[in-house]
Scaffold this motif. Structure first.
Motif, PDB file in Angstrom:
ATOM      1  N   LEU A 135       0.841  -1.208   0.000  1.00  0.00           N
ATOM      2  CA  LEU A 135       0.000   0.000   0.000  1.00  0.00           C
ATOM      3  C   LEU A 135       0.868   1.248   0.000  1.00  0.00           C
ATOM      4  O   LEU A 135       0.604   2.206  -0.744  1.00  0.00           O
ATOM      5  CB  LEU A 135      -0.925   0.001   1.220  1.00  0.00           C
ATOM      6  CG  LEU A 135      -1.772   1.269   1.385  1.00  0.00           C
ATOM      7  CD1 LEU A 135      -2.726   1.450   0.208  1.00  0.00           C
ATOM      8  CD2 LEU A 135      -2.535   1.225   2.713  1.00  0.00           C
ATOM      9  N   THR A 136       1.916   1.251   0.808  1.00  0.00           N
ATOM     10  CA  THR A 136       2.816   2.403   0.852  1.00  0.00           C
ATOM     11  C   THR A 136       3.466   2.635  -0.503  1.00  0.00           C
ATOM     12  O   THR A 136       3.570   3.770  -0.969  1.00  0.00           O
ATOM     13  CB  THR A 136       3.897   2.195   1.934  1.00  0.00           C
ATOM     14  OG1 THR A 136       3.271   1.995   3.201  1.00  0.00           O
ATOM     15  CG2 THR A 136       4.818   3.416   2.020  1.00  0.00           C
ATOM     16  N   ARG A 137       3.886   1.554  -1.153  1.00  0.00           N
ATOM     17  CA  ARG A 137       4.503   1.700  -2.479  1.00  0.00           C
ATOM     18  C   ARG A 137       3.503   2.230  -3.507  1.00  0.00           C
ATOM     19  O   ARG A 137       3.849   3.058  -4.357  1.00  0.00           O
ATOM     20  CB  ARG A 137       5.088   0.361  -2.932  1.00  0.00           C
ATOM     21  CG  ARG A 137       6.303  -0.093  -2.118  1.00  0.00           C
ATOM     22  CD  ARG A 137       7.076  -1.192  -2.827  1.00  0.00           C
ATOM     23  NE  ARG A 137       6.299  -2.409  -2.986  1.00  0.00           N
ATOM     24  CZ  ARG A 137       6.270  -3.402  -2.087  1.00  0.00           C
ATOM     25  NH1 ARG A 137       6.966  -3.295  -0.961  1.00  0.00           N
ATOM     26  NH2 ARG A 137       5.571  -4.490  -2.307  1.00  0.00           N
ATOM     27  N   ALA A 138       2.264   1.738  -3.431  1.00  0.00           N
ATOM     28  CA  ALA A 138       1.242   2.210  -4.371  1.00  0.00           C
ATOM     29  C   ALA A 138       0.937   3.686  -4.154  1.00  0.00           C
ATOM     30  O   ALA A 138       0.788   4.458  -5.116  1.00  0.00           O
ATOM     31  CB  ALA A 138      -0.033   1.379  -4.214  1.00  0.00           C
ATOM     32  N   LEU A 139       0.854   4.099  -2.901  1.00  0.00           N
ATOM     33  CA  LEU A 139       0.611   5.508  -2.601  1.00  0.00           C
ATOM     34  C   LEU A 139       1.799   6.363  -3.023  1.00  0.00           C
ATOM     35  O   LEU A 139       1.625   7.463  -3.580  1.00  0.00           O
ATOM     36  CB  LEU A 139       0.334   5.689  -1.106  1.00  0.00           C
ATOM     37  CG  LEU A 139       0.114   7.127  -0.632  1.00  0.00           C
ATOM     38  CD1 LEU A 139      -1.037   7.792  -1.391  1.00  0.00           C
ATOM     39  CD2 LEU A 139      -0.142   7.152   0.878  1.00  0.00           C
ATOM     40  N   ALA A 140       3.007   5.866  -2.790  1.00  0.00           N
ATOM     41  CA  ALA A 140       4.205   6.606  -3.207  1.00  0.00           C
ATOM     42  C   ALA A 140       4.208   6.829  -4.715  1.00  0.00           C
ATOM     43  O   ALA A 140       4.602   7.906  -5.191  1.00  0.00           O
ATOM     44  CB  ALA A 140       5.458   5.852  -2.773  1.00  0.00           C
ATOM     45  N   ASP A 141       3.765   5.837  -5.469  1.00  0.00           N
ATOM     46  CA  ASP A 141       3.689   5.979  -6.922  1.00  0.00           C
ATOM     47  C   ASP A 141       2.717   7.091  -7.307  1.00  0.00           C
ATOM     48  O   ASP A 141       3.012   7.911  -8.190  1.00  0.00           O
ATOM     49  CB  ASP A 141       3.257   4.656  -7.545  1.00  0.00           C
ATOM     50  CG  ASP A 141       3.125   4.760  -9.059  1.00  0.00           C
ATOM     51  OD1 ASP A 141       4.164   4.852  -9.738  1.00  0.00           O
ATOM     52  OD2 ASP A 141       1.976   4.748  -9.559  1.00  0.00           O
ATOM     53  N   ARG A 142       1.560   7.133  -6.655  1.00  0.00           N
ATOM     54  CA  ARG A 142       0.584   8.195  -6.929  1.00  0.00           C
ATOM     55  C   ARG A 142       1.155   9.569  -6.583  1.00  0.00           C
ATOM     56  O   ARG A 142       0.991  10.541  -7.336  1.00  0.00           O
ATOM     57  CB  ARG A 142      -0.692   7.957  -6.128  1.00  0.00           C
ATOM     58  CG  ARG A 142      -1.468   6.711  -6.496  1.00  0.00           C
ATOM     59  CD  ARG A 142      -2.011   6.781  -7.898  1.00  0.00           C
ATOM     60  NE  ARG A 142      -2.913   5.673  -8.189  1.00  0.00           N
ATOM     61  CZ  ARG A 142      -3.302   5.341  -9.393  1.00  0.00           C
ATOM     62  NH1 ARG A 142      -2.854   6.017 -10.442  1.00  0.00           N
ATOM     63  NH2 ARG A 142      -4.123   4.325  -9.585  1.00  0.00           N
ATOM     64  N   LEU A 146       2.027  12.986  -8.899  1.00  0.00           N
ATOM     65  CA  LEU A 146       1.544  14.327  -8.568  1.00  0.00           C
ATOM     66  C   LEU A 146       2.709  15.312  -8.458  1.00  0.00           C
ATOM     67  O   LEU A 146       2.588  16.479  -8.864  1.00  0.00           O
ATOM     68  CB  LEU A 146       0.763  14.289  -7.249  1.00  0.00           C
ATOM     69  CG  LEU A 146      -0.594  13.579  -7.303  1.00  0.00           C
ATOM     70  CD1 LEU A 146      -1.153  13.399  -5.898  1.00  0.00           C
ATOM     71  CD2 LEU A 146      -1.579  14.360  -8.169  1.00  0.00           C
ATOM     72  N   ALA A 147       3.835  14.842  -7.923  1.00  0.00           N
ATOM     73  CA  ALA A 147       5.019  15.693  -7.823  1.00  0.00           C
ATOM     74  C   ALA A 147       5.535  16.065  -9.213  1.00  0.00           C
ATOM     75  O   ALA A 147       5.900  17.219  -9.475  1.00  0.00           O
ATOM     76  CB  ALA A 147       6.099  14.997  -7.009  1.00  0.00           C
ATOM     77  N   LEU A 148       5.549  15.093 -10.114  1.00  0.00           N
ATOM     78  CA  LEU A 148       6.005  15.364 -11.482  1.00  0.00           C
ATOM     79  C   LEU A 148       5.090  16.358 -12.191  1.00  0.00           C
ATOM     80  O   LEU A 148       5.529  17.135 -13.042  1.00  0.00           O
ATOM     81  CB  LEU A 148       6.068  14.062 -12.283  1.00  0.00           C
ATOM     82  CG  LEU A 148       7.221  13.116 -11.935  1.00  0.00           C
ATOM     83  CD1 LEU A 148       7.052  11.789 -12.671  1.00  0.00           C
ATOM     84  CD2 LEU A 148       8.565  13.755 -12.286  1.00  0.00           C
ATOM     85  N   ALA A 149       3.815  16.338 -11.817  1.00  0.00           N
ATOM     86  CA  ALA A 149       2.851  17.264 -12.409  1.00  0.00           C
ATOM     87  C   ALA A 149       2.870  18.632 -11.737  1.00  0.00           C
ATOM     88  O   ALA A 149       2.104  19.529 -12.114  1.00  0.00           O
ATOM     89  CB  ALA A 149       1.451  16.663 -12.336  1.00  0.00           C
ATOM     90  N   GLY A 150       3.722  18.805 -10.723  1.00  0.00           N
ATOM     91  CA  GLY A 150       3.821  20.079 -10.034  1.00  0.00           C
ATOM     92  C   GLY A 150       2.732  20.324  -9.009  1.00  0.00           C
ATOM     93  O   GLY A 150       2.553  21.452  -8.546  1.00  0.00           O
ATOM     94  N   ARG A 151       1.998  19.259  -8.632  1.00  0.00           N
ATOM     95  CA  ARG A 151       0.900  19.416  -7.669  1.00  0.00           C
ATOM     96  C   ARG A 151       1.347  19.219  -6.227  1.00  0.00           C
ATOM     97  O   ARG A 151       0.596  19.507  -5.300  1.00  0.00           O
ATOM     98  CB  ARG A 151      -0.213  18.399  -7.980  1.00  0.00           C
ATOM     99  CG  ARG A 151      -0.765  18.428  -9.400  1.00  0.00           C
ATOM    100  CD  ARG A 151      -1.526  19.715  -9.683  1.00  0.00           C
ATOM    101  NE  ARG A 151      -2.607  19.938  -8.758  1.00  0.00           N
ATOM    102  CZ  ARG A 151      -3.828  19.381  -8.888  1.00  0.00           C
ATOM    103  NH1 ARG A 151      -4.079  18.563  -9.898  1.00  0.00           N
ATOM    104  NH2 ARG A 151      -4.775  19.649  -8.010  1.00  0.00           N
ATOM    105  N   LEU A 152       2.551  18.702  -6.065  1.00  0.00           N
ATOM    106  CA  LEU A 152       3.023  18.344  -4.734  1.00  0.00           C
ATOM    107  C   LEU A 152       4.538  18.435  -4.723  1.00  0.00           C
ATOM    108  O   LEU A 152       5.196  17.899  -5.617  1.00  0.00           O
ATOM    109  CB  LEU A 152       2.574  16.911  -4.413  1.00  0.00           C
ATOM    110  CG  LEU A 152       2.958  16.299  -3.066  1.00  0.00           C
ATOM    111  CD1 LEU A 152       2.134  16.933  -1.966  1.00  0.00           C
ATOM    112  CD2 LEU A 152       2.692  14.787  -3.099  1.00  0.00           C
ATOM    113  N   ARG A 153       5.088  19.124  -3.740  1.00  0.00           N
ATOM    114  CA  ARG A 153       6.545  19.239  -3.654  1.00  0.00           C
ATOM    115  C   ARG A 153       7.081  18.124  -2.764  1.00  0.00           C
ATOM    116  O   ARG A 153       7.422  18.337  -1.606  1.00  0.00           O
ATOM    117  CB  ARG A 153       6.944  20.606  -3.112  1.00  0.00           C
ATOM    118  CG  ARG A 153       6.601  21.738  -4.069  1.00  0.00           C
ATOM    119  CD  ARG A 153       7.125  23.063  -3.580  1.00  0.00           C
ATOM    120  NE  ARG A 153       6.761  24.160  -4.482  1.00  0.00           N
ATOM    121  CZ  ARG A 153       7.041  25.438  -4.247  1.00  0.00           C
ATOM    122  NH1 ARG A 153       7.700  25.789  -3.147  1.00  0.00           N
ATOM    123  NH2 ARG A 153       6.667  26.364  -5.111  1.00  0.00           N
TER     124      ARG A 153
END
Length: 206
Positions: A135-142, A146-153
């Motif tokens: 679950l942690t790995r799946a969430l990390a992927d999401r 989002l980070a690559l899209a600039g939505r999350l630093r």
């Protein structure tokens, strides 16, 4: 093909029946005859699929952990396309994860893990490999997407995922007293909102 399908269906029924009985009676008190009756199969059929009660216990916990994992990974799906309000989407995901963590199967799985881990040290790895770690790995992927899209630093999505889940599950475990106390929907919502508040400040949501 029909024979194979029937064998798979019987195995699934046995695993589900075993988990129900182990959750209700505990490992020591559960008997294979009761499990067979719960599964709707003959006692010899259980032994045809599983060599002994200990093996059945391990497989039943692993199957339950996988079911729980599948539900939790599905709960992350809104993060694939969160829309304009990422914070609202995170609160939606957080709320769903809390609901799943407090459902009957999840609570029973944790109780069995806590009560039997000293007798079956390997079940900790079995459950962890089929659940929390994935679950942690799946969430990390999401979060990485989002980070690559600039939505999350989030320079470290793995750490961000660990912290998000800790912000949710830490308070939940304390308030439910390890799953023995039921929380009202309002209290679950408050935990989800507080977790997202802290996460948003730490990782600079946009």
């Amino acid at each position: 093909m029909t024979t194979t399908r029937g064998r798979i269906d019987k195995r699934q029924a046995i695993l589900e029946g075993a988990f129900t009985v182990f959750a209700r009676e505990g490992y020591a008190q559960a008997c294979v005859q009761t499990i067979a009756r719960e599964a709707g199969v003959a006692k010899p059929t259980v032994y045809n699929h599983m060599t002994d009660k200990a093996t059945l216990f391990r497989h039943a916990l692993e199957a339950a952990a996988r079911t729980v994992l599948d539900e939790r990974i599905a709960a992350l799906e809104p993060l694939a396309a969160p829309g304009d309000d990422l914070r609202a989407t995170l609160e939606q995901v957080a709320g769903r994860l809390l609901d799943l963590h407090t459902d009957g199967r999840s609570c029973a799985l944790r109780r069995l893990l806590y009560s039997e881990v000293t007798h079956f040290p390997d079940i900790l790895d079995i459950v962890r490999d089929s659940g929390p770690d994935r679950l942690t790995r799946a969430l990390a992927d999401r979060l990485a997407r989002l980070a690559l899209a600039g939505r999350l630093r989030a320079a470290d999505p793995d750490l961000a995922a660990e912290q998000f889940l800790a912000l949710l599950l830490g308070p939940l475990e304390a308030r439910t007293q390890l799953g023995t106390r039921t929380l009202a929907d309002a209290e679950l919502h408050a935990i989800a909102t507080s977790a997202v508040d802290t996460f948003a400040r730490a990782w600079d949501l946009s």
